[in-house]
Design an enzyme around this catalytic site. Sequence first.
Site, PDB file in Angstrom:
ATOM      1  CB  CYS A 111      -0.933 -16.400  23.891  1.00 28.22           C
ATOM      2  SG  CYS A 111      -2.447 -17.825  25.147  1.00 28.22           S
ATOM      3  CB  THR A 118       1.346  -3.845   5.961  1.00 28.93           C
ATOM      4  OG1 THR A 118      -0.582  -4.420   6.100  1.00 28.93           O
ATOM      5  CG2 THR A 118       1.246  -2.648   6.697  1.00 28.93           C
ATOM      6  CG  ASP A 119      -1.807  -8.131   4.561  1.00 22.52           C
ATOM      7  OD1 ASP A 119      -2.249  -7.029   5.102  1.00 22.52           O
ATOM      8  OD2 ASP A 119      -2.221  -7.553   2.973  1.00 22.52           O
ATOM      9  CB  THR A 163      -0.762   0.366   0.980  1.00 24.00           C
ATOM     10  OG1 THR A 163      -1.757  -0.853   1.266  1.00 24.00           O
ATOM     11  CG2 THR A 163      -2.018   1.647   1.382  1.00 24.00           C
TER      12      THR A 163
HETATM   13  N1  ASP Z   1      -2.393  -6.164   1.303  1.00 17.55           N
HETATM   14  C1  ASP Z   1      -1.750  -5.297   1.165  1.00 17.55           C
HETATM   15  C2  ASP Z   1      -0.018  -5.753   1.549  1.00 17.55           C
HETATM   16  O1  ASP Z   1       0.118  -6.627   2.215  1.00 17.55           O
HETATM   17  C3  ASP Z   1      -1.772  -4.235   2.169  1.00 17.55           C
HETATM   18  C4  ASP Z   1      -0.555  -3.091   2.404  1.00 17.55           C
HETATM   19  O2  ASP Z   1       0.080  -3.585   2.274  1.00 17.55           O
HETATM   20  O3  ASP Z   1      -0.293  -2.644   4.036  1.00 17.55           O
HETATM   21  O4  ASP Z   1       0.631  -6.256   0.497  1.00 17.55           O
END
Ligand code: ASP
Length: 351
Positions: free
Chosen positions: A288, A97-98, A21
């Site tokens: 956890c 981020t994923d 993103t």
């Molecule tokens: N789907 C995206 C990715 O992980 C989400 C992100 O960039 O935050 O590439």
Amino acid sequence: MKPTHTTGAKSAILLIYTGGTIGMKEDPSIQALRPFNFSQILEEVPELGKFAYRIDSYTFDPLIDSSDVEPSMWLALTELIEERYDDYDGFVVLHGTDTMGYSASALSFMIEGLTKPVIFTGSQLPIGTPRTDGKENLISAVEIAAAKDSEGHAIVPEVCIYFDNILMRGNRATKINSDHFRAFRSPNFPPLAEAGISIRYNEALIRKPVSWGVRPIFHKNLDTRVSILKMHPGITPQIVHTILCGEDTRAVIIETYGAGNAPSKEWFLSIVKEASGMGKILLNVTQCMAGSVNMDIYATGKCLKEAGVTNGYDSTTESALGKLFHLMGLCSSNSEVKSRLECDLRGEISK
Ligand code: ASP
């Protein structure tokens, strides 16, 4: 925590854009988001020009959503950092981020003896949108990658994730929120730095190399024959057997309950013993969010230990996966992998 140090005046930083993103902007012609040209990063984030650093960029081709990350991408990243290691003072990796927790974990094991920062960051909103969190994440990640102490050594010579004002050890961080700006947490280890008016480093926790003058070892052999078994009520013997005793797996991460507990039923333990008898590496990590495995507390945990299951302590699943890929690529004997799994290699577990 100590306050910010002087950031090395002539630092050179390599900005590596892999996708995700953060590098998107609205394209009015197609009314959709598309990756922007990172060689023009200064146009998008002119604030970077105010640093006295040289900032070069490298864009992966193709750019990927991080859901498509494969170990081959970690290899490409490691090779790029190895090739350019002497030319830069620090590296910033822009990543979706994923799966950022998986990639940062893997890189932490693939590069041994780091003397320079490798800082992963990304964003929840594209950098080309007004409320983006990407600019702050990127600008601070660059500052951290360039930061040096009075002797000219990197302040954070580790693989880290910087997100929403917090710098976390990469192999301790996990994505915990799909829509808040605070998308990552390091539940079992305190932040290495916090950014406010200044960036305050928690120096006592930051790992330093044994010798600053020695180039790191870049480990490029990964063995990916790993499965993950998440325990849940109602799981069947067939499923457990398929995962634990599958021909194609050399190791299984078992995500257990609480402090490392699993069902005490006879069928379950006999499958665990069968897998163990086949020489499989079985690693116990907890479902956890925080805390550690201790297989000595409850009878159910003790049975796993007796059946040959290895303790993953307070490892995240992401880190356990990267550590297994790395150790299995390094060692041909499973017993050696098991004994090294119990060692803290890069600050990934507390014992
Ligand atoms: N789907 C995206 C990715 O992980 C989400 C992100 O960039 O935050 O590439």
